[in-house]
Motif scaffolding. Structure first.
Motif, PDB file in Angstrom:
ATOM      1  N   TYR A  84       1.539 -18.133  18.035  1.00  0.00           N
ATOM      2  CA  TYR A  84       1.301 -17.238  19.168  1.00  0.00           C
ATOM      3  C   TYR A  84       0.365 -18.002  20.101  1.00  0.00           C
ATOM      4  CZ  TYR A  84       3.859 -13.662  16.791  1.00  0.00           C
ATOM      5  OH  TYR A  84       4.886 -12.956  16.200  1.00  0.00           O
ATOM      6  N   PHE A 130       0.093 -10.789  23.692  1.00  0.00           N
ATOM      7  CA  PHE A 130       1.273 -10.639  22.852  1.00  0.00           C
ATOM      8  C   PHE A 130       1.234  -9.230  22.294  1.00  0.00           C
ATOM      9  CE2 PHE A 130       0.241 -15.221  22.368  1.00  0.00           C
ATOM     10  CZ  PHE A 130       1.401 -15.735  22.934  1.00  0.00           C
ATOM     11  N   LEU A 141      -2.143 -13.830  11.313  1.00  0.00           N
ATOM     12  CA  LEU A 141      -1.578 -14.229  12.604  1.00  0.00           C
ATOM     13  C   LEU A 141      -2.386 -15.397  13.130  1.00  0.00           C
ATOM     14  CD1 LEU A 141      -1.147 -10.648  14.091  1.00  0.00           C
ATOM     15  CD2 LEU A 141       0.700 -12.208  13.471  1.00  0.00           C
ATOM     16  N   GLY A 196       3.531  -2.429  15.943  1.00  0.00           N
ATOM     17  CA  GLY A 196       3.061  -3.805  15.800  1.00  0.00           C
ATOM     18  C   GLY A 196       1.662  -4.022  16.339  1.00  0.00           C
ATOM     19  N   ILE A 241       3.948  -7.149  17.737  1.00  0.00           N
ATOM     20  CA  ILE A 241       4.070  -8.103  16.631  1.00  0.00           C
ATOM     21  C   ILE A 241       4.081  -7.308  15.329  1.00  0.00           C
ATOM     22  CG2 ILE A 241       3.131 -10.137  15.508  1.00  0.00           C
ATOM     23  CD1 ILE A 241       1.499 -10.596  18.130  1.00  0.00           C
ATOM     24  N   GLY A 270       7.917 -10.240  18.869  1.00  0.00           N
ATOM     25  CA  GLY A 270       7.029  -9.487  19.734  1.00  0.00           C
ATOM     26  C   GLY A 270       7.383  -9.824  21.164  1.00  0.00           C
ATOM     27  N   GLY A 285       2.369 -14.693  10.692  1.00  0.00           N
ATOM     28  CA  GLY A 285       2.906 -15.046  12.010  1.00  0.00           C
ATOM     29  C   GLY A 285       2.150 -16.217  12.605  1.00  0.00           C
ATOM     30  N   VAL A 337       5.741 -16.782  22.436  1.00  0.00           N
ATOM     31  CA  VAL A 337       5.808 -15.791  21.364  1.00  0.00           C
ATOM     32  C   VAL A 337       6.035 -16.511  20.037  1.00  0.00           C
ATOM     33  CG1 VAL A 337       7.088 -13.808  20.457  1.00  0.00           C
ATOM     34  CG2 VAL A 337       6.635 -13.990  22.914  1.00  0.00           C
TER      35      VAL A 337
END
Length: 186
Positions: A161, A147, A42, A111, A150, A139, A158, A134
């Motif tokens: 963010y 956040f 992420l 998530g 997710i 998410g 991902g 986002v």
């Protein structure tokens, strides 16, 4: 005890991070002990949202040194911080505002959560709070500077963010006050 595996046997799973009990004598060599990574993770940015549109646009500067924390449970029910160790669960944004968590396994159905440090803590205290954006796996940003939800599936990364912040600004003009009345006369 440890299981004995045939050469070339694949052992999938987020908990398989070491190989042990390999006995080598002088002159021996051992090959083929490979570790495959899924590339999951992420990432995002902390940035000054100069135009206030809630999106990171080209040319908007990053904000360095902001603490970003990852939390949640893996698909197997483990704490993500334990699963990604020795990688940290709290990172600081780089000089360009980027942050990233690597080696993140698939999440449970709830998530993962990514949270930014408190707005009142330096260096964020130099900015007003802006909008969150986002990222690519979805998410929500229902809670300020967080956040949540997710959901990361196997092999997913991902991105974007992003935490937007508002820098202070001042505007006005310089004029010659020829009649000393404190007003910019036409």
């Amino acid at each position: 005890g440890a299981a004995v595996l045939a050469p070339g046997q694949v052992v999938p799973g987020p908990d398989k991070r070491s190989i042990g009990n390999i006995v080598l004598a002088g002159g021996d060599s051992a090959t083929g002990y490979n570790f495959g990574e899924s590339g999951q993770g992420l990432s995002g940015f902390v940035y000054a949202d100069d135009n206030g549109n809630g999106r990171k646009d080209a040319g908007e500067p990053g904000i360095a040194g902001i603490a970003i924390t990852l939390s949640g449970k893996t698909a197997g029910g483990a704490d993500v911080c334990v699963a990604i160790s020795p990688n940290p669960c709290t990172v600081r944004s780089s000089a360009n505002g980027a942050y990233a968590f690597s080696g993140v396994p698939a999440s449970d159905a709830a998530g993962y959560r990514i949270a930014q440090q408190a707005q009142s803590t330096a260096p964020l205290s130099n900015y007003a709070d802006g909008a969150e954006q986002v990222g690519s796996l979805g998410g929500n940003a229902a809670t300020n500077d967080v956040f949540a939800g997710i959901v990361v599936k196997l092999g997913e990364f991902g991105a974007d963010y992003n935490f937007g912040e508002r820098a202070a600004s001042i505007a006005g003009r310089v004029y010659l006050d020829a009649n000393d009345n404190g007003v910019a006369d036409a």
